[in-house]
Design a protein around this motif. Structure first.
Motif, short mmCIF file in Angstrom:
data_model
loop_
_atom_site.label_atom_id
_atom_site.label_comp_id
_atom_site.label_asym_id
_atom_site.label_seq_id
_atom_site.Cartn_x
_atom_site.Cartn_y
_atom_site.Cartn_z
N LEU A 191 0.82 -1.20 0.00
CA LEU A 191 0.00 0.00 0.00
C LEU A 191 0.86 1.27 0.00
O LEU A 191 0.63 2.21 -0.77
N ILE A 192 1.87 1.28 0.88
CA ILE A 192 2.73 2.47 0.96
C ILE A 192 3.54 2.64 -0.31
O ILE A 192 3.66 3.74 -0.86
N ALA A 193 4.13 1.53 -0.81
CA ALA A 193 4.99 1.60 -1.97
C ALA A 193 4.22 1.99 -3.22
O ALA A 193 4.76 2.67 -4.10
N ALA A 194 2.96 1.58 -3.33
CA ALA A 194 2.17 1.94 -4.51
C ALA A 194 1.97 3.45 -4.61
O ALA A 194 2.14 4.05 -5.68
N PHE A 195 1.66 4.10 -3.49
CA PHE A 195 1.52 5.56 -3.50
C PHE A 195 2.85 6.23 -3.82
O PHE A 195 2.92 7.18 -4.63
N ALA A 196 3.92 5.76 -3.18
CA ALA A 196 5.23 6.36 -3.42
C ALA A 196 5.69 6.17 -4.86
O ALA A 196 6.26 7.08 -5.47
N ALA A 197 5.44 4.98 -5.42
CA ALA A 197 5.86 4.71 -6.79
C ALA A 197 5.11 5.59 -7.79
O ALA A 197 5.70 6.08 -8.77
N TYR A 198 3.83 5.80 -7.56
CA TYR A 198 3.07 6.67 -8.46
C TYR A 198 3.60 8.10 -8.40
O TYR A 198 3.75 8.77 -9.43
N ALA A 199 3.91 8.57 -7.20
CA ALA A 199 4.44 9.92 -7.07
C ALA A 199 5.78 10.05 -7.79
O ALA A 199 6.03 11.05 -8.49
N GLU A 275 -2.63 11.35 -19.32
CA GLU A 275 -2.93 12.71 -19.76
C GLU A 275 -4.39 12.88 -20.12
O GLU A 275 -5.00 13.93 -19.81
N ASN A 276 -4.99 11.89 -20.77
CA ASN A 276 -6.41 11.99 -21.12
C ASN A 276 -7.28 12.04 -19.86
O ASN A 276 -8.29 12.75 -19.81
N ALA A 277 -6.88 11.26 -18.83
CA ALA A 277 -7.64 11.29 -17.59
C ALA A 277 -7.54 12.66 -16.92
O ALA A 277 -8.53 13.17 -16.37
N LYS A 278 -6.37 13.30 -16.98
CA LYS A 278 -6.22 14.64 -16.40
C LYS A 278 -7.03 15.66 -17.18
O LYS A 278 -7.61 16.58 -16.58
N VAL A 279 -7.07 15.51 -18.51
CA VAL A 279 -7.86 16.43 -19.32
C VAL A 279 -9.34 16.31 -18.97
O VAL A 279 -10.08 17.31 -18.94
N ASP A 280 -9.78 15.09 -18.67
CA ASP A 280 -11.19 14.88 -18.30
C ASP A 280 -11.50 15.32 -16.88
O ASP A 280 -12.63 15.18 -16.42
N GLY A 281 -10.49 15.82 -16.17
CA GLY A 281 -10.72 16.35 -14.83
C GLY A 281 -10.45 15.39 -13.69
O GLY A 281 -10.80 15.69 -12.54
N ALA A 282 -9.83 14.26 -13.96
CA ALA A 282 -9.55 13.29 -12.89
C ALA A 282 -8.41 13.80 -12.01
O ALA A 282 -7.44 14.37 -12.50
N THR A 283 -8.55 13.59 -10.73
CA THR A 283 -7.48 13.96 -9.81
C THR A 283 -6.41 12.87 -9.79
O THR A 283 -6.60 11.77 -10.33
N ASP A 284 -5.27 13.20 -9.17
CA ASP A 284 -4.21 12.20 -9.08
C ASP A 284 -4.67 10.96 -8.32
O ASP A 284 -4.29 9.83 -8.66
N PHE A 285 -5.47 11.15 -7.28
CA PHE A 285 -5.95 10.00 -6.51
C PHE A 285 -6.88 9.14 -7.36
O PHE A 285 -6.81 7.90 -7.31
#
Length: 382
Positions: A191-199, A275-285
């Motif tokens: 759980l911890i590593a997944a968040f850190a790896a995405y960042a 990038e498409n998800a960010k354009v559609d307004g999705a947050t990082d989470f």
């Protein structure tokens, strides 16, 4: 000619043979433990596990029935019985009443003892002792014999190790203690590593490259260097002798590999999706939960295999951070080490305990091994 379609090069054959050799080398002791865990102590001491399916010749010594079991028949005092228990059988080759002359007599031969009694041992293992006077003493006559016994397999070893309440060294309690350690120590670092790896893979922030370099550097630091400082820290905050302390220890030691592995996998994911998800307004989470995690399942599974196997088979961290004199939190590896001192000659018990400790990791590995190579090779090619 080696590269012609339909022909395999010499290097390919060498690789295949090497893999086959390593597989056999790994399976050989595993099969030995598995077969030995179903054999009796007498059979293990008389022949190797590879002969388990064939009759074996054993030199055995037993004590006959005690004089308290004698009966009077036609004016003679008689003691009868069998040198085999209710489950075992075999054919007697020769026998004797002294360890120096184990082959002194043939089956069915009547032998006169010093006290005037007679004894005979038949080929099927039954014996008969007769005496005109009453047998005296509290112990039965020792009988030495050589017998050819058929293959014998039993579940008594597993019943004794897992379910026998009289066995204070049973593995059932240690089994659940190991599960209590292993499952959280596998889930928490993921759980911890997944968040850190995405960042580290998709978020821009100052010092990201330095953090990645620190993660890579921590991969080569031996955990033995951190045991004493970490134990002192745990003792100061009051978590040095329980499950919480060992969970956090395993989490800290497993995080560098987890972050490195997951970050390399996430970097290789298609950028267009993010990038498409960010354009559609999705947050990082939202991107992390709904896109990154499902696509990263092979990498998550491959690390879960490594972490599970490491924590399940761990002895050092458990002995340092999981101190319990009552034995309530003893893990299986520590239990087996203790049994080596108390049951060093009981090979059937040790083999059973060892295979019980191996069964779960083997099942986990074969259930998730198809994700292992995919996760490890992630990010290696573009």
């Amino acid at each position: 000619m080696d590269n012609i379609a339909g022909h395999k090069s010499g290097l390919t054959w060498a690789v295949h043979l090497s893999v086959a050799f390593l597989v056999i080398l790994w399976l050989f002791p595993t099969m030995g433990l598995f077969v030995s865990s179903f054999r009796t102590a007498d059979q293990i001491s008389s022949s190797g596990w590879w002969k388990a399916l064939f009759p074996t010749e054993q030199n055995i010594v037993i004590r006959g029935a005690s004089p308290s079991e004698q009966v009077q028949v036609d004016g003679m005092y008689v003691i009868e019985g069998s040198v085999f228990d209710s489950r075992a059988s075999g054919d007697i080759a020769h026998w004797g009443t002294s360890s120096r002359e184990i082959d002194a007599y043939k089956p069915g031969e009547v032998v006169e003892m010093r006290d005037g009694s007679t004894i005979t041992l038949n080929e099927d293992g039954t014996y008969r002792m007769e005496n005109a006077a009453e047998f005296e003493g509290s112990r039965g006559q020792r009988i030495f014999f050589t017998a050819t016994t058929p293959p014998e397999f039993t579940l008594d070893n597993y019943e004794f190790m897992l379910f026998d309440e009289r066995n204070s060294e049973g593995m059932s309690k240690a089994f659940f203690s190991t599960l209590t350690v292993t499952i959280p120590a596998t889930v928490i670092p993921i759980l911890i590593a997944a968040f850190a790896a995405y960042a580290l893979a998709w978020m821009e922030f100052p010092g990201r490259a330095i953090l990645i370099a620190c993660v890579v550097g921590l991969l080569v630091v031996p955990l033995q260097l951190a045991l004493i400082p970490l134990l002192k820290f745990h003792n100061n905050i009051g978590i040095g002798k329980g499950y919480l302390g060992v969970w956090l220890a395993h989490t800290g030691f497993g995080l560098p590999l987890a972050i490195y592995l997951l970050r390399n996998y996430m970097v290789g994911l298609p950028r267009d999706i993010i990038e498409n998800a960010k354009v559609d307004g999705a947050t990082d989470f939202q991107i992390f939960v709904k896109i990154i995690l499902p696509l990263s399942f092979p990498a998550l599974a491959s690390f879960a295999i490594f972490q599970f196997l490491w924590t399940w088979n761990d002895l050092l961290v458990a002995m340092v951070f999981l101190i319990d004199s009552s034995g309530q939190t003893t893990v299986m590896t520590k239990q087996i080490v203790e049994m080596l001192g108390t049951r060093g000659g009981d090979w059937e018990i040790l083999a059973t305990a060892a295979f019980i400790s191996m069964a779960v990791p083997i099942a986990v590995f074969f259930a998730m091994q198809r994700y292992l190579v995919r996760g490890l090779l992630a990010g290696s090619v573009k």
